[in-house]
Design a protein around this motif. Structure first.
Motif, short mmCIF file in Angstrom:
data_model
loop_
_atom_site.label_atom_id
_atom_site.label_comp_id
_atom_site.label_asym_id
_atom_site.label_seq_id
_atom_site.Cartn_x
_atom_site.Cartn_y
_atom_site.Cartn_z
N SER A 157 34.71 36.55 36.41
CA SER A 157 34.46 35.51 37.39
C SER A 157 34.82 34.12 36.87
O SER A 157 34.78 33.87 35.67
CB SER A 157 32.99 35.54 37.81
OG SER A 157 32.85 34.93 39.07
N ASP A 158 35.16 33.26 37.82
CA ASP A 158 35.36 31.84 37.52
C ASP A 158 36.34 31.62 36.36
O ASP A 158 36.00 31.04 35.33
CB ASP A 158 34.00 31.17 37.27
CG ASP A 158 33.14 31.23 38.52
OD1 ASP A 158 33.16 30.27 39.30
OD2 ASP A 158 32.49 32.27 38.74
N LEU A 159 37.56 32.12 36.61
CA LEU A 159 38.62 32.04 35.60
C LEU A 159 39.15 30.60 35.47
O LEU A 159 39.57 30.18 34.40
CB LEU A 159 39.79 32.94 36.02
CG LEU A 159 39.65 34.45 35.97
CD1 LEU A 159 38.42 35.00 36.65
CD2 LEU A 159 40.89 35.09 36.57
N HIS A 160 39.17 29.90 36.60
CA HIS A 160 39.65 28.50 36.67
C HIS A 160 41.01 28.33 36.01
O HIS A 160 41.22 27.41 35.20
CB HIS A 160 38.61 27.55 36.06
CG HIS A 160 37.37 27.44 36.87
ND1 HIS A 160 37.23 26.58 37.94
CD2 HIS A 160 36.19 28.13 36.82
CE1 HIS A 160 36.03 26.73 38.49
NE2 HIS A 160 35.38 27.67 37.83
N ILE A 161 41.95 29.21 36.36
CA ILE A 161 43.29 29.15 35.78
C ILE A 161 44.01 27.88 36.25
O ILE A 161 43.93 27.50 37.43
CB ILE A 161 44.11 30.41 36.16
CG1 ILE A 161 43.43 31.68 35.62
CG2 ILE A 161 45.57 30.30 35.67
CD1 ILE A 161 43.33 31.80 34.11
N GLY B 210 35.96 35.04 42.45
CA GLY B 210 36.13 33.66 42.90
C GLY B 210 36.37 32.64 41.81
O GLY B 210 36.11 32.86 40.64
N ASP B 211 36.89 31.47 42.26
CA ASP B 211 37.39 30.43 41.36
C ASP B 211 38.39 31.04 40.38
O ASP B 211 38.31 30.82 39.16
CB ASP B 211 36.24 29.69 40.64
CG ASP B 211 35.53 28.70 41.56
OD1 ASP B 211 35.93 28.58 42.74
OD2 ASP B 211 34.58 28.05 41.11
N LEU B 212 39.31 31.80 40.96
CA LEU B 212 40.38 32.37 40.13
C LEU B 212 41.22 31.23 39.58
O LEU B 212 41.68 31.26 38.45
CB LEU B 212 41.27 33.30 40.98
CG LEU B 212 40.77 34.73 41.18
CD1 LEU B 212 39.46 34.79 41.90
CD2 LEU B 212 41.82 35.56 41.90
N GLY C 5 29.53 35.04 41.51
CA GLY C 5 30.05 34.19 40.44
C GLY C 5 29.45 32.81 40.64
O GLY C 5 28.27 32.69 40.94
N HIS C 6 30.27 31.79 40.49
CA HIS C 6 29.95 30.39 40.78
C HIS C 6 28.96 29.74 39.81
O HIS C 6 29.10 28.56 39.50
CB HIS C 6 29.41 30.24 42.22
CG HIS C 6 29.30 28.83 42.67
ND1 HIS C 6 30.39 27.99 42.77
CD2 HIS C 6 28.22 28.07 43.02
CE1 HIS C 6 29.99 26.80 43.18
NE2 HIS C 6 28.68 26.82 43.33
N ILE C 7 27.97 30.47 39.33
CA ILE C 7 26.89 29.83 38.57
C ILE C 7 27.21 29.75 37.06
O ILE C 7 26.49 29.12 36.32
CB ILE C 7 25.53 30.53 38.80
CG1 ILE C 7 25.56 32.00 38.36
CG2 ILE C 7 25.16 30.45 40.28
CD1 ILE C 7 24.19 32.71 38.49
N HIS C 8 28.28 30.40 36.64
CA HIS C 8 28.73 30.35 35.23
C HIS C 8 27.58 30.65 34.26
O HIS C 8 27.42 30.00 33.23
CB HIS C 8 29.32 28.97 34.89
CG HIS C 8 30.64 28.67 35.55
ND1 HIS C 8 31.69 28.08 34.88
CD2 HIS C 8 31.08 28.88 36.81
CE1 HIS C 8 32.71 27.92 35.71
NE2 HIS C 8 32.37 28.40 36.89
N GLN C 9 26.76 31.61 34.60
CA GLN C 9 25.66 32.04 33.74
C GLN C 9 25.14 33.38 34.27
O GLN C 9 25.40 33.72 35.42
CB GLN C 9 24.52 31.01 33.73
CG GLN C 9 23.88 30.80 35.08
CD GLN C 9 23.07 29.51 35.17
OE1 GLN C 9 21.93 29.51 34.78
NE2 GLN C 9 23.68 28.45 35.69
N GLY D 51 30.51 16.59 36.32
CA GLY D 51 31.14 17.70 37.04
C GLY D 51 32.54 18.00 36.56
O GLY D 51 32.99 17.47 35.56
N TYR D 52 33.22 18.86 37.32
CA TYR D 52 34.54 19.32 36.89
C TYR D 52 35.46 19.49 38.08
O TYR D 52 35.02 19.44 39.19
CB TYR D 52 34.41 20.64 36.13
CG TYR D 52 33.92 21.80 36.97
CD1 TYR D 52 34.75 22.86 37.27
CD2 TYR D 52 32.62 21.82 37.47
CE1 TYR D 52 34.28 23.92 38.04
CE2 TYR D 52 32.16 22.86 38.23
CZ TYR D 52 33.00 23.91 38.51
OH TYR D 52 32.54 24.95 39.28
FE LIG Z 1 33.47 28.17 38.89
#
Ligand SMILES: [Fe+2]
Length: 267
Positions: A14-18, A56-58, A194-198, A266-267
């Motif tokens: 999840s949340d790869l943020h490529i 999500g957040d690929l 995903g989304h919560i990065h934890q 934030g990011y």
């Molecule tokens: Fe994310």
């Protein structure tokens, strides 16, 4: 780790943020490098993975280059992969590019005694989540049409509080309606997000709700405002049994995250 017989092995990333290029960084972190490293760790740790779910957040840069990078990695791996959008993604582009024999945005996958349902919780132009009337109807239809299958429901945004104030402002707006619907179906066993990065692992009656780490940077648990954590990137592995039971395991890289910068906004 060997897969028990007659079970399904599902890998959640999840949340790869490529980003647009392989050397690009986000908050100082090379997201492509860590996606590759986490994928490699999962594949060397677990035998016989049946399906990979990208929740999500690929992409952080939702452009063709980012999605093509993922297509190329998954082609090398050769394991079927299903994708759903996060708030940073371009779902239309995902459906165009992530669309071949190996990787797709198919919203329902039936495997043995289980169905895997992928939902879109994106609100265009916003960071928070919502399940539209159409999406809720789709979920109900999947559950009605496969009454004998156990269901794993995957979605990007979280439906339970994480107790990080800034994060919980982005929770699925109609999460009580969502959970109420699911709980009408005894065979709906699991929600993963995903989304919560934890990590998160909660139980409501017999329904389990599991949050996954990100394959790149992690958010600080219990934080009032945006905060990063030095915990290593990771994945979640789910072993699904024919009778609806499951076990889960979170694996993390042994190496420390390199390059993480101090950010407060934030990011
Ligand atoms: Fe994310």
């Amino acid at each position: 780790m060997t897969k028990p017989s007659n079970c399904l092995s599902i890998l959640q990333l999840s949340d790869l943020h490529i980003l647009s290029g392989p050397e690009a960084t986000l908050l100082g972190v090379n997201t492509a490098y860590y996606f590759d490293a986490v994928l490699r760790l999962a594949l060397t740790t677990h035998d016989e993975i049946d399906l990979i779910l990208l929740t999500g957040d690929l992409a952080q840069d939702p452009i063709a280059e980012s999605y093509n990078y993922i297509v190329a990695r998954m082609a090398e791996v050769g394991i079927p992969c299903r994708c759903l959008p996060g708030n940073h993604d371009d779902y239309g582009l995902m459906q165009t590019i992530l669309n071949n024999r190996i990787i797709s945005c198919a919203k329902q996958t039936v495997l043995a005694d289980w169905q895997i349902i992928c939902l879109n919780s994106q609100i265009l132009g916003e960071d928070g989540g919502l399940l539209s009337t159409q999406e809720m109807a789709w979920l109900r239809q999947c559950l009605d049409n496969e009454p004998d299958k156990h269901a794993l429901i995957a979605v990007h945004h979280h439906c339970l509080l994480t107790h990080s104030e800034w994060m919980d402002e982005m929770m699925i707006q109609n999460s009580s309606e969502f959970l109420q619907l699911i709980r009408q179906y005894k065979r709906a066993r699991l929600v993963i997000n995903g989304h919560i990065h934890q990590e998160q692992d909660e139980v409501i009656d017999s329904l389990h709700v599991l949050g996954a780490p990100s394959t790149c940077f992690q958010f600080k648990p219990g934080s009032k405002t945006f905060g990063l954590d030095e915990t290593a990137p990771g994945y979640r592995l789910l072993t699904l049994y024919p009778d609806g039971r499951f076990t889960t395991y979170v694996g993390r890289l042994a190496e420390r995250l390199v390059g993480l910068e101090e950010h407060t906004d934030g990011y």
